[in-house]
Write a protein that holds these residues in place. Structure first.
Motif, PDB file in Angstrom:
ATOM      1  N   PHE A   1       0.949  -1.180   0.084  1.00  0.00           N
ATOM      2  CA  PHE A   1      -0.088   0.203  -0.123  1.00  0.00           C
ATOM      3  C   PHE A   1       0.812   1.162  -0.149  1.00  0.00           C
ATOM      4  CE2 PHE A   1      -3.056  -3.124   1.443  1.00  0.00           C
ATOM      5  CZ  PHE A   1      -4.090  -2.823   0.669  1.00  0.00           C
ATOM      6  N   PRO A   2       0.548   2.462  -0.623  1.00  0.00           N
ATOM      7  CA  PRO A   2       1.196   3.493  -0.819  1.00  0.00           C
ATOM      8  C   PRO A   2       1.583   4.079   0.447  1.00  0.00           C
ATOM      9  CG  PRO A   2      -0.433   3.678  -2.500  1.00  0.00           C
ATOM     10  CD  PRO A   2      -0.896   2.473  -1.535  1.00  0.00           C
ATOM     11  N   GLU A   3       0.947   4.051   1.526  1.00  0.00           N
ATOM     12  CA  GLU A   3       1.154   4.513   2.936  1.00  0.00           C
ATOM     13  C   GLU A   3       2.170   3.948   3.415  1.00  0.00           C
ATOM     14  OE1 GLU A   3      -2.402   2.938   2.826  1.00  0.00           O
ATOM     15  OE2 GLU A   3      -2.528   4.490   1.247  1.00  0.00           O
ATOM     16  N   VAL A   4       2.420   2.609   3.455  1.00  0.00           N
ATOM     17  CA  VAL A   4       3.654   1.930   3.797  1.00  0.00           C
ATOM     18  C   VAL A   4       4.836   2.225   3.224  1.00  0.00           C
ATOM     19  CG1 VAL A   4       4.640  -0.503   4.447  1.00  0.00           C
ATOM     20  CG2 VAL A   4       2.047  -0.080   4.411  1.00  0.00           C
ATOM     21  N   LEU A   5       4.600   2.302   1.835  1.00  0.00           N
ATOM     22  CA  LEU A   5       5.627   2.773   0.990  1.00  0.00           C
ATOM     23  C   LEU A   5       6.253   4.245   1.434  1.00  0.00           C
ATOM     24  CD1 LEU A   5       5.161   2.180  -2.635  1.00  0.00           C
ATOM     25  CD2 LEU A   5       7.281   1.523  -1.419  1.00  0.00           C
ATOM     26  N   ALA A   6       5.497   5.041   1.594  1.00  0.00           N
ATOM     27  CA  ALA A   6       5.805   6.464   2.076  1.00  0.00           C
ATOM     28  C   ALA A   6       6.410   6.455   3.232  1.00  0.00           C
ATOM     29  CB  ALA A   6       4.432   7.290   2.102  1.00  0.00           C
TER      30      ALA A   6
END
Lengths: 84, 1035
Positions: free
Chosen positions: B557-562
């Motif tokens: 998920f992009p949040e984890v990536l961020a």
């Protein structure tokens, strides 16, 4: 004391562990509702089971099953034929 | 170059076997690479035997790679049969196996790792320039690259240690080369870049790059590198730098500041874009016909079949599943889709959870919400002990049946060779339970060669085949015309003939080759190199991002990536867009992003050096540690990445938490595996409270995961747990010690040592005195409620309720059982309005918690109270609700509600009510519910008595008395006796009156110990002369 039969069916073979935890959960309720476990018959494929109890009525046995979250299909009072 | 010439000459000899362990495992005979077995574990056996160069016992090899409940020795035998023809030939029998052990004899065989060790035998500083260059070249690939098996933790640990040791050799060789090649800075720079690739945290390496760039006059690059490296090192090392990097930069003349990259500056030339759009499917006519027929007939006769698409990686399995999903969606089917990932084989039901995310909560039948809440936390909470694996499976089958009944349903699972045991068992169960005539099709895809690495999948496949429930479609390579057609779809002007030759009809490979050709690269490179080339062409941010996603191992998920990358949202969005347009990443339906194909992910990951991988895993573990606090499903991922980052404490903690979660999901096999991996990491955690706590947690989970059958066979486990308990108590961890004592009692119990089991249970109770007040409050309230339910020992119930109230208050918990018990006690005392309020509170909690059975019982008690309060309108509503809940619970009728409703109608003198009452009473008799029978008949008797129907009243009261006596409900016994006495008085039958009064006196030992209802029925009898305070009949 009338004999009450509980029929159970399991879609996957029941494990010793589940049965043990079931008996543990049932313990205190059996005493309060004055239900006495007599014996159980477990099919060799472990997918069907009949349990015999002595109790004043079938509802007491039903209540104990529900209190203990035990899965069952039918509960009925029975006459014992032959030698018990 | 004498060395290489010598090597090359030897390797061309037909009976010389060359084995490459650095990079992809390769076996070369006479200059030709031999095809290797598809099974990863079989290749791992080969790598291990060659690298260790020693005779290994079969037991050790089994422990290393097949530690589990299946038959490990048979799996090893199977692997050896695959390796024998690869290693043995007319000139030498290299694989030597006997009953107990296996070895590979190094006869007429060369191994790259041995060559490296020979070249650097006197250390990097003592080696000649030529030797250093040769060693650096050999060390270019990671040891046994792509053969990571984190689930086989013993093998994994060995492999990581080898990589560390060979990585150190490589770094030493590269650093020495940079030092020796100062006079040829171009050459030195290449080695310096390789050095920081292998050792990204080396300040000396970065300083060398800066110095060499300066020497070459590439000043701007030197400053850019210096500032990037500075930021990176400060972030990752969190310690002050030595200053070497700054000194190197200071030696370089200042340059104009490089413009910062902005989101707008990222442009992708149209000609450079990948095949981001999905191409039409090419070939596969037979397979498509099968799918078309299945969809057109809404699965028809194929409904009982599971479709399994098989083939090598990149052959088009996923594309065919896409075709199926698209066709099904056009055919108005609902499609639920998910895939398994190699990195997450220990996420129980992971693929199921992903697939079900697309089902709105409103579509899940109420009857199964409770069961499925285990998988879908959005459906409510599950109280411990209220469920089991059987219910979970039943619930899932019921859900799928309900969904399919509303709309034909297709379940799609990709890469099932990586499915966990729990998911496969559920899949098997659902497939076998789909006999009912609802349109449900299960479609899966798997890599042919890797099926046997997953014994559970192999078993499920066999079983479905035996039951004739499995349809298999094996995908062959495309032929020349089909390959050409495919290539032309993407690159119309390209000559496809050569692409076909090289790709051998593998569509993914063909498209990658075509893309390379399109941009002018020469052909003749393997897929790995093509993809690495593609990544190398990306700008820094997208390339970095691709590597993070690759290290994550599955959709992210992009949040984890961020969180992990520290990238700003705009940077992240731009980089994701670039990767998507290049056809490398795609967005999933759930909003996560993932590689277009697992081969792309593998290639990206393998382009990383071991230290760089560690850094990425460390960043991911950091991000997951925060996220797992609210989503325990991420614990296994946390453990996985912390383990790969070398953070033993976090890994052990993650594995312990993930194992606990598996146990809750009845995934014992997975739990056991996680425990063993957690224990392996624990060995490296320093002594102290954290280690003691984790040790207890892991051992406890191990005992429960083993289960009653196997736990007794684990010798030494009891002693190990006892030691852990002692350590936990010494560290002041009493709650942990208590739970461990309980586990110890379980262990003793199943080992047939009842005395020790009892002792351990008592110790557990002592230790838990203060451990779980909430649970204790619940148990006390439940006992009190049961006692009130059977009308016995009210004084004890009162005391238990008071104790439970105090505990619940201190814990700030609301308990159904407590409110319910309180309500029953208030009713007993005669406060019907108070009883109603309490039981309504209990009802609300039961509903909020999804406690269906308690909801039903509370409604019945409320109906009773409303009847006694004469609130008939509300009573009617209650009866309707009771019937609704009963139906939801699977009961076609609600006999208690029916009899109460008929009573109310009879009291109002409704027409036909008496007959209806007889019928509903008969129903109570047939189900043998004596407590409610007595209650209803006493009410009936009172109504008949008031109406002057004395015979009917007497019949009812007599039966009520017998029923109440049988189940020992003192209130109803007294009520029946009182009614019988009043009937006798009304009849003017003095003898009967005396006899009944005496019987009543015999039942009432102390009127003060009777319920308000019983006392209310005694009042009219007292009025006719019975003195209950002296128990003496006066009439």
């Amino acid at each position: 004391m009338p004999r009450i039969i509980v029929e159970r069916n399991f879609d996957i073979p029941v494990t010793d562990e589940s049965l043990k935890s079931l008996m543990e959960r049932m313990g205190p309720c059996l005493e309060i509702y004055k239900v006495k476990w007599v014996r159980s018959h477990l099919a060799t494929d472990r997918k069907r089971m009949m349990c015999e109890y002595d109790a004043a009525d079938a509802e007491s046995v039903r209540t104990v099953q529900k209190e203990a979250q035990a899965k069952f299909d039918r509960v009925w009072p029975a006459e014992v034929l032959g030698t018990a | 170059m004498e060395f290489w010439e010598g090597v090359a000459t030897i390797l061309m000899e037909p009976d010389i076997l060359s084995i490459r362990l650095l990079g992809d495992l390769q076996v070369v005979r006479g200059g030709q690479a031999m095809p290797l077995p598809a099974s990863k574990r079989t290749r791992a056996v080969l790598g291990y035997l060659v690298a260790t160069g020693a005779r290994q016992s079969r037991e050790r090899l089994c422990d290393l790679l097949w530690d589990g409940p299946d038959d490990p020795r048979a799996s090893l035998r199977w692997s050896l049969t695959k390796l024998r023809p690869l290693l043995n030939d007319a000139s030498a029998e290299r694989l030597v196996a006997d009953r107990d052990s296996v070895a590979i004899a190094a006869e007429r065989m060369s191994v790259d790792v041995a060559m490296v060790r020979t070249l650097l035998a006197s250390g990097a500083q003592g080696a000649s320039l030529d030797q250093l260059e040769q060693a650096a070249r050999l060390l270019g690939g990671e040891f046994l690259d792509g053969l990571d098996l984190p689930r086989c933790y013993r093998y994994h640990e060995w492999c990581m240690a080898e990589r560390e040791s060979l990585g150190a050799l490589r770094r030493a060789a590269l650093s020495a080369l940079v030092g020796r090649l100062q006079d040829t800075p171009e050459q030195a720079l290449a080695y310096a870049r390789a050095w920081i690739g292998a050792e990204p945290l080396s300040e000396s390496g970065h300083a060398a790059v800066v110095r060499l760039l300066g020497t070459l006059g590439r000043l701007r690059e030197a400053h850019e590198h210096c500032s990037n490296a500075n930021r990176f090192l400060e972030r990752e090392l969190s310690v002050p730098l030595t200053g070497e990097l700054v000194r190197a930069a200071a030696a370089v003349r200042p340059a104009a500041r490089a413009p910062a990259a902005t989101a707008q500056s990222v442009q992708i030339p149209e000609s450079d874009m990948g095949v981001a759009q999905r191409l039409p499917i090419v070939g596969r006519e037979t397979e498509r016909a099968w799918i078309d027929h299945a969809v057109e007939s809404s699965f028809g006769i194929q409904a009982k079949e599971v479709l399994l698409i098989l083939g090598e990686p990149g052959i088009g399995k996923t594309r065919l599943l896409d075709y199926l999903a698209e066709s099904a969606a056009h055919g108005r089917c609902r499609v639920l889709r998910a895939r398994a990932f190699e990195a997450e084989m220990v996420r129980p039901y992971g693929a199921w959870i992903d697939a079900l995310r697309a089902v709105p909560a409103g579509d899940v039948p109420n009857a199964v919400q409770r069961e499925l809440a285990l998988l879908l936390p959005g459906l409510g909470e599950v109280a411990p002990g209220e469920s089991d694996r059987g219910r979970l499976f039943d619930g899932m089958a019921a859900l799928l049946r309900a969904l399919a009944a509303a709309q034909p349903l297709v379940l799609v699972f990709d890469d099932v060779q990586w499915l966990d045991e729990a998911s496969l068992s559920l899949l098997h169960f659902v497939a076998r339970a789909s006999d009912s005539p609802v349109p449900l099709l299960i479609a899966c895809a798997a890599r042919t060669g890797e099926i046997d690495d997953n014994p559970v999948l192999a078993r499920v496949r066999q079983s479905l085949k035996r039951e004739k429930r499995l349809a298999e479609l094996t995908l062959a390579p495309l032929d020349a015309a089909q390959t050409a057609a495919l290539v032309r779809l993407a690159y119309p002007k390209l000559d496809a003939a050569q692409v076909f030759e090289e790709s051998r009809g593998n569509p993914l490979f063909a498209l990658e080759l075509a893309r390379a050709r399109q941009r002018g690269d020469a052909l003749g490179r393997p897929l790995q190199a093509l993809i690495a080339g593609e990544l190398a062409r990306l700008e820094e941010k997208p390339r970095e991002l691709a590597l993070w996603v690759a290290a994550y191992g599955r959709e992210i998920f992009p949040e984890v990536l961020a969180d992990a990358t520290g990238m700003a949202p705009s940077e992240l969005a731009t980089a994701l867009l670039v990767l998507e347009r290049r056809g490398l990443l795609c967005a999933t339906e759930t909003g996560a992003c993932d590689f277009e194909h697992d081969l792309l992910r593998q290639a990206a990951y393998r382009s990383l050096s071991q230290p760089r991988r560690r850094l990425l895993h460390r960043g991911l573990a950091r991000a997951l540690d925060a996220a797992a606090k609210t989503d325990p499903a991420l614990l296994a991922d946390l453990a996985h990445h912390a383990g790969l980052a070398g953070d033993a404490a976090t890994a052990a903690r993650g594995f312990a938490g993930a194992a606990d979660r598996c146990l809750k999901l009845f995934a014992n096999a997975e739990a056991l595996e996680l425990v063993m991996r957690g224990l392996a990491h624990l060995e490296r955690v320093p002594s102290g409270a954290e280690r003691a706590r984790l040790r207890v947690e892991l051992l406890r989970a191990r005992i429960y995961a083993l289960g009653s059958r196997s736990v007794s066979q684990e010798r030494g486990l009891a002693a190990e747990l006892s030691n852990a308990i002692a350590d936990a108590e010494a560290a002041g961890l009493h709650a942990e010690a208590s739970s461990a004592f309980f586990a110890l009692s379980y262990l003793h119990y199943h080992s047939g040592e009842a005395g020790r089991a009892r002792a351990a249970t008592l110790q557990s109770a002592d230790a838990s005195q203060a451990a779980d007040q909430g649970t204790r409050a619940r148990q006390l309230a439940s006992t009190a409620r049961c006692l009130l339910d059977v009308d016995a020992d009210v004084a004890r119930s009162r005391a238990l309720i008071a104790e439970a109230e105090a505990l619940a208050h201190s814990q700030r918990v609301s308990l159904t059982e407590l409110e319910w018990a309180r309500g029953l006690l208030l009713r007993w005392d005669g406060d019907l309005e108070g009883a109603r309020v309490s039981i309504e509170r209990a009802l609300a909690i039961a509903r909020a918690n999804g406690e269906r059975w308690r909801e039903y019982e509370c409604l019945v008690w409320l109906a009773l109270v409303d009847l006694e309060l004469q609130r008939l309108e509300r009573f009617d509503t209650r009866c309707i609700e009771i019937e609704k809940v009963a139906r939801r619970m699977g009961d076609p009728d609600a006999p208690v509600a029916a009899v109460l409703r008929d009573l109310a109608r009879m009291a109002l003198g409704a027409r036909g009510a008496e007959d209806a009452f007889s019928v509903s009473v008969e129903r109570l008799r047939s189900i043998d519910n004596k407590a409610y029978l007595a209650y209803a008949l006493n009410w009936g008797a009172a109504i008949h008595l008031d109406a002057g129907r004395l015979d009917r009243a007497e019949a009812c009261a007599l039966e009520a008395f017998q029923a109440a006596k049988a189940v020992e409900r003192i209130t109803e016994v007294v009520v029946a006796c009182a009614l019988l006495a009043r009937i006798a008085v009304r009849r003017g039958d003095g003898e009967a009156t005396r006899a009944r009064m005496q019987r009543l006196a015999g039942e009432v030992s102390d009127p003060q110990r009777l319920s308000a209802r019983a006392r209310a029925h005694l009042a009219p009898v007292s009025a006719v002369g019975m003195n209950f305070s002296t128990l003496a009949p006066t009439v």
